[in-house]
Motif scaffolding. Structure first.
Motif, mmCIF file in Angstrom:
data_model
loop_
_atom_site.group_PDB
_atom_site.id
_atom_site.type_symbol
_atom_site.label_atom_id
_atom_site.label_comp_id
_atom_site.label_asym_id
_atom_site.label_seq_id
_atom_site.Cartn_x
_atom_site.Cartn_y
_atom_site.Cartn_z
ATOM 1 N N ILE A 179 0.883 -1.530 0.013
ATOM 2 C CA ILE A 179 0.311 -0.400 -0.289
ATOM 3 C C ILE A 179 0.819 0.852 0.649
ATOM 4 C CG2 ILE A 179 -1.803 0.773 1.101
ATOM 5 C CD1 ILE A 179 -3.079 -1.624 -0.257
ATOM 6 N N HIS A 180 1.141 1.132 1.152
ATOM 7 C CA HIS A 180 2.566 2.636 0.320
ATOM 8 C C HIS A 180 3.702 3.027 -0.558
ATOM 9 C CE1 HIS A 180 4.609 5.617 2.865
ATOM 10 N NE2 HIS A 180 5.628 4.523 2.964
ATOM 11 N N ALA A 181 4.045 1.903 -0.877
ATOM 12 C CA ALA A 181 4.753 1.438 -2.396
ATOM 13 C C ALA A 181 3.805 2.483 -3.221
ATOM 14 C CB ALA A 181 5.825 0.485 -2.757
ATOM 15 N N GLN A 182 2.310 1.875 -3.219
ATOM 16 C CA GLN A 182 1.857 2.463 -4.549
ATOM 17 C C GLN A 182 1.846 3.656 -4.257
ATOM 18 O OE1 GLN A 182 1.861 -0.716 -6.663
ATOM 19 N NE2 GLN A 182 0.513 1.604 -6.959
ATOM 20 N N ARG A 183 1.554 3.942 -3.166
ATOM 21 C CA ARG A 183 1.180 6.016 -2.931
ATOM 22 C C ARG A 183 2.907 6.766 -3.553
ATOM 23 N NH1 ARG A 183 -2.502 5.167 2.810
ATOM 24 N NH2 ARG A 183 -4.176 4.145 1.788
ATOM 25 N N LEU A 184 3.544 6.014 -2.604
ATOM 26 C CA LEU A 184 4.891 6.699 -3.271
ATOM 27 C C LEU A 184 5.177 7.006 -4.890
ATOM 28 C CD1 LEU A 184 7.328 5.900 -0.489
ATOM 29 C CD2 LEU A 184 5.711 7.617 -0.280
ATOM 30 N N GLN A 185 3.929 6.464 -5.709
ATOM 31 C CA GLN A 185 4.529 6.322 -6.336
ATOM 32 C C GLN A 185 4.936 7.717 -7.604
ATOM 33 O OE1 GLN A 185 2.249 3.978 -8.905
ATOM 34 N NE2 GLN A 185 3.467 1.724 -9.205
ATOM 35 N N LEU A 186 5.636 8.030 -8.505
ATOM 36 C CA LEU A 186 5.474 9.642 -8.851
ATOM 37 C C LEU A 186 3.937 10.257 -9.248
ATOM 38 C CD1 LEU A 186 7.296 11.740 -9.744
ATOM 39 C CD2 LEU A 186 6.972 10.570 -12.092
ATOM 40 N N SER A 187 2.805 9.613 -9.957
ATOM 41 C CA SER A 187 2.111 10.259 -10.183
ATOM 42 C C SER A 187 1.133 10.460 -9.217
ATOM 43 C CB SER A 187 1.082 8.986 -10.919
ATOM 44 O OG SER A 187 1.358 7.977 -10.124
ATOM 45 N N GLN A 188 0.848 9.386 -8.032
ATOM 46 C CA GLN A 188 1.021 9.959 -6.757
ATOM 47 C C GLN A 188 0.914 11.303 -6.457
ATOM 48 O OE1 GLN A 188 -2.133 7.294 -4.874
ATOM 49 N NE2 GLN A 188 -2.018 6.867 -7.164
ATOM 50 N N GLN A 189 2.484 11.576 -6.141
ATOM 51 C CA GLN A 189 3.626 12.158 -5.147
ATOM 52 C C GLN A 189 2.867 13.331 -6.025
ATOM 53 O OE1 GLN A 189 3.462 11.572 -2.252
ATOM 54 N NE2 GLN A 189 5.740 10.888 -2.028
ATOM 55 N N VAL A 190 2.895 13.359 -6.986
ATOM 56 C CA VAL A 190 2.163 14.726 -8.293
ATOM 57 C C VAL A 190 1.326 15.743 -7.663
ATOM 58 C CG1 VAL A 190 2.421 15.532 -10.088
ATOM 59 C CG2 VAL A 190 4.165 14.063 -9.958
ATOM 60 N N LEU A 191 0.674 14.454 -7.441
ATOM 61 C CA LEU A 191 -0.666 15.645 -7.661
ATOM 62 C C LEU A 191 -1.001 15.581 -6.077
ATOM 63 C CD1 LEU A 191 -2.796 12.583 -9.092
ATOM 64 C CD2 LEU A 191 -3.173 15.032 -9.241
ATOM 65 N N SER A 192 -0.440 14.936 -4.807
ATOM 66 C CA SER A 192 -0.261 14.955 -3.862
ATOM 67 C C SER A 192 0.481 16.072 -2.851
ATOM 68 C CB SER A 192 0.350 14.265 -2.398
ATOM 69 O OG SER A 192 -0.686 12.823 -2.222
ATOM 70 N N HIS A 193 1.614 17.133 -3.702
ATOM 71 C CA HIS A 193 2.951 17.778 -2.949
ATOM 72 C C HIS A 193 2.356 17.978 -4.454
ATOM 73 C CE1 HIS A 193 3.607 15.128 0.300
ATOM 74 N NE2 HIS A 193 3.536 14.551 -0.993
ATOM 75 N N GLN A 194 2.008 18.863 -5.182
ATOM 76 C CA GLN A 194 1.969 19.406 -5.980
ATOM 77 C C GLN A 194 2.285 21.234 -5.836
ATOM 78 O OE1 GLN A 194 1.368 18.994 -9.788
ATOM 79 N NE2 GLN A 194 2.310 20.358 -9.635
ATOM 80 N N SER A 195 1.689 21.700 -4.758
ATOM 81 C CA SER A 195 2.655 22.933 -4.259
ATOM 82 C C SER A 195 4.067 23.393 -4.287
ATOM 83 C CB SER A 195 1.699 23.235 -2.655
ATOM 84 O OG SER A 195 0.486 23.542 -3.769
ATOM 85 N N LEU A 196 4.284 22.157 -3.089
ATOM 86 C CA LEU A 196 5.845 22.049 -3.041
ATOM 87 C C LEU A 196 6.459 21.487 -4.329
ATOM 88 C CD1 LEU A 196 8.179 21.420 -1.351
ATOM 89 C CD2 LEU A 196 7.484 19.271 -1.112
ATOM 90 N N LEU A 197 6.321 20.900 -4.873
ATOM 91 C CA LEU A 197 7.280 21.142 -6.408
ATOM 92 C C LEU A 197 6.964 22.006 -7.016
ATOM 93 C CD1 LEU A 197 5.740 17.765 -7.016
ATOM 94 C CD2 LEU A 197 8.223 17.768 -7.193
#
Length: 201
Positions: A179-197
């Motif tokens: 579960i954790h690995a899936q949530r760390l995939q690039l597509s997931q992280q981009v959506l979750s941390h768009q402001s930071l990026l």
């Protein structure tokens, strides 16, 4: 962008107990409650474990194209309602479907990015012991479930991940890592941390 996970296993492999423990320790993760025509087992609740419906009710939902997947397991029918799954995913919640390999094929046909996890017992002897220790079925039914389990296990290679439930805590940790690995995939992280990026780049 929420994830849709499929968790499948032969009867007696501890799938339900593992998924329950996984939900309890993981935020923003839930199980989609399926419909079934089988009768409730001791301790099961309508709307919590399953939606227990008559064959006629099940057939009507199926005719209305209301299931994302449905299958016959032993002498009963099971199905996951499309609207239930869609609403959960749209809310941003990761969803687990506890279904068999037949249902997994149907889901993959619609949601090709669904993540399949198959759970196996550590041995044939361990599986028979678990089925017998339930104390709910006589030897004839246990023998039939063993026969069906062998048939089901032949489809393990249609899934993305394989978890062996020898030690419960180890198997639970394996599921958590998936579960954790899936949530760390690039597509997931981009959506979750768009402001930071945006601020960094």
């Amino acid at each position: 962008m929420a994830n849709l996970f499929i968790v499948a296993a032969p009867s007696g492999c501890g799938k339900t107990s593992l998924v329950k423990a996984l939900i309890e320790k993981t935020e923003n993760l839930c199980v989609s409650v399926s419909h079934t025509t089988r009768t409730a087992r001791p301790g099961e609740e309508h709307g919590k474990n399953y939606f227990f419906v008559s064959q006629q009710e099940f057939d009507q939902i199926n005719q209305d194209d209301g299931f994302i997947e449905s299958a016959q397991v032993f002498d009963n029918y099971y199905g996951s309602a499309k609207q239930t799954v869609k609403d959960l995913l749209d809310s941003g919640t990761d969803v687990i479907l506890e279904i068999d390999w037949q249902g997994a094929r149907q889901v993959k046909a619609t949601f090709d990015d669904a993540i399949g996890i198959f759970i196996l017992p550590p041995s044939e002897a361990a599986l028979r012991e678990r089925l017998t220790d339930r104390g709910q079925d006589d030897k004839t039914i246990v023998d039939r479930r063993m026969q069906d389990a062998v048939s089901e296990m032949q489809h393990y290679n249609e899934f993305d991940y394989l978890v062996i439930n020898d030690d419960f805590e180890v198997a639970l940790e394996d599921l958590s890592q998936i579960i954790h690995a899936q949530r760390l995939q690039l597509s997931q992280q981009v959506l979750s941390h768009q402001s930071l990026l945006n601020s960094l780049i």
